[in-house]
Design an enzyme around this catalytic site. Structure first.
Site, PDB file in Angstrom:
ATOM      1  N   HIS A  74       0.813  -1.216   0.000  1.00 55.41           N
ATOM      2  CA  HIS A  74       0.000   0.000   0.000  1.00 55.41           C
ATOM      3  C   HIS A  74       0.850   1.272   0.000  1.00 55.41           C
ATOM      4  O   HIS A  74       0.389   2.339  -0.430  1.00 55.41           O
ATOM      5  CB  HIS A  74      -0.913  -0.015   1.233  1.00 55.41           C
ATOM      6  CG  HIS A  74      -2.224   0.683   1.045  1.00 55.41           C
ATOM      7  ND1 HIS A  74      -2.326   1.930   0.472  1.00 55.41           N
ATOM      8  CD2 HIS A  74      -3.486   0.312   1.371  1.00 55.41           C
ATOM      9  CE1 HIS A  74      -3.596   2.300   0.455  1.00 55.41           C
ATOM     10  NE2 HIS A  74      -4.324   1.336   0.979  1.00 55.41           N
TER      11      HIS A  74
ATOM     12  N   ASP B 122      -9.356  -5.180 -18.488  1.00 56.80           N
ATOM     13  CA  ASP B 122      -9.646  -6.068 -19.618  1.00 56.80           C
ATOM     14  C   ASP B 122      -8.321  -6.399 -20.320  1.00 56.80           C
ATOM     15  O   ASP B 122      -7.659  -5.512 -20.852  1.00 56.80           O
ATOM     16  CB  ASP B 122     -10.604  -5.375 -20.584  1.00 56.80           C
ATOM     17  CG  ASP B 122     -10.983  -6.239 -21.782  1.00 56.80           C
ATOM     18  OD1 ASP B 122     -10.485  -7.376 -21.888  1.00 56.80           O
ATOM     19  OD2 ASP B 122     -11.778  -5.758 -22.620  1.00 56.80           O
TER      20      ASP B 122
END
Length: 416
Positions: free
Chosen positions: A155, A361
């Protein structure tokens, strides 16, 4: 059919072109001690063809612009030093794997998991310190042609929106696009750097025995609550508002602390829009850019309220975000909002529906399911996500109550 996973290759993927050899400094938010942890998630894709090769090559191309992810964290040595990123070009740890079953056989990893998350997430070598690597990936191909991307990111280098931006960049390269959707920007110097408060005691990390529980909120229940809120206030609320209010109230009712005991719900609000005067206009900033919003009330008030009144509490605190963040930016605060306290009367909520992961995608369509794993025994957590397609609504994944309170929490979450 075998539900086992066989890891077939492990190696580093480096940028496909030479990249700068800099040492980069992190922002004051990046350097929050609690962010130096690994965020794990699984991304399930129904179709693919040679996904391991395609994603490996796309990652290499994306790292040319996102080259800090191919570097290593440098920990401070002296008292006045801070953690930094050495842009070494050493690469991202990449694991290839094969599963002996189809995704349909394992219900597209719907809960409960039929394959352990540990088998689908990248496993570092024993001599590696995984916290020095900003990013690790595993691509597991299934017999049906579908695949799962196991993502582990630290993070410190990027918040959820930043990690989603990177994964969409890899997707663009996989689809053969000539350029990235947005140009990534480091620009950590543009994040406010207010004067530090005197160093207080280190945060305590209690050890609770928190139980895992997942439930779905239907579109009808969410719409009904939104309509009631509009009738009561003349204002609209979001699906996030309803979800967080439901989880908080259910938990407060289940754990049954004293009626005047303070209870808190904390979530992390994106603040890029509050820095639009200084951050790049194209939205390419991928560092940590959020503010901790904390809603505080009492057990009695939250337990006895109507759900729409709990929504109102949350929205009232959200409305204070611009002023609170501006005060923090100039050092006008008494308690550091990024120094968190972990106690059983606090619930931490993370929203995974708006981070961009659902739009990734690689050439065969977006994921049918994204499963985050951000659970720790020292903090009560609720994660807001989406159920696997074709289901609609909201999935709330929790690890927030101990066993003695689990049944009551389940009953409260199911009652609308």
């Amino acid at each position: 059919m075998s539900l086992s996973v066989n890891r077939t290759a492990r190696y580093y993927v480096r940028p496909s072109e030479p990249t700068p050899e800099d040492t980069l400094y992190l922002s004051v938010i990046d350097r929050v001690a609690g962010l130096r942890h690994m965020v794990r998630s699984l991304h399930v894709f129904k179709r693919g063809h040679e996904a391991r090769r395609v994603i490996r090559e796309a990652l290499s191309k994306a790292l040319v612009k996102y080259y800090p992810f191919a570097g290593r964290f440098i920990d401070p040595v002296g008292e006045n030093e801070e953690v930094r990123v050495a842009c070494t070009g050493d690469g991202v740890w990449f694991v290839e794997a094969e599963a002996g079953c189809s995704l349909e056989d394992v219900k597209y990893l719907d809960h409960p998991l039929m394959i352990s998350q540990d088998e689908l997430l990248p496993e570092p070598d024993p001599d590696m310190n995984a916290l020095t690597l900003p990013l690790m990936l595993q691509v597991t191909e299934f017999t049906c042609g579908g695949f799962v991307v196991g993502l582990v990111s630290v993070h410190t280098i990027a918040d959820g929106l930043g990690a989603g931006q990177l994964m969409n960049a890899i997707g663009a390269m996989a689809r053969g696009l000539d350029k990235l959707p947005v140009d990534p920007t480091w620009a950590r110097e543009l994040i406010p750097n207010p004067p530090k408060l005197p160093q207080g005691p280190s945060p305590e990390f209690p050890s609770f025995k928190l139980q895992y529980y997942t439930t779905d909120l239907s579109p009808a229940d969410i719409s009904k609550t939104k309509a009631r809120y509009f009738e009561a206030t003349g204002q609209r609320c979001s699906t996030f508002d309803v979800s967080i209010a439901k989880a908080w109230q259910a938990r407060v009712r289940a754990i049954r602390l004293g009626p005047r005991e303070p209870v808190h719900v904390c979530f992390f609000a994106n603040t890029r829009h509050l820095l639009q005067e200084v951050l790049p206009k194209d939205g390419g900033f991928y560092g940590n850019c959020f503010y901790t919003v904390t809603v505080t009330s009492t057990t009695e008030s939250v337990s006895h309220a109507e759900l729409v009144d709990v929504v109102r509490m949350i929205r009232d605190e959200k409305a204070r975000l611009p002023a609170r963040f501006a005060q923090w930016a100039v050092g006008d605060f008494k308690e550091d909002p990024y120094e968190l306290t972990f106690s059983y009367n606090s619930l931490f909520v993370s929203d995974w529906t708006r981070l961009g992961f659902l739009e990734v995608d690689y050439g065969w369509g977006s994921p049918v399911h994204v499963i985050p794993f951000a659970y720790y025994q020292f903090m009560a957590v609720a994660i807001i996500g989406a159920p696997p397609e074709p289901k609609k609504g909201v999935r709330i994944m929790t690890q927030c109550v101990e066993k003695e309170h689990l049944l009551a929490f389940q009953q409260e979450m199911k009652a609308f």
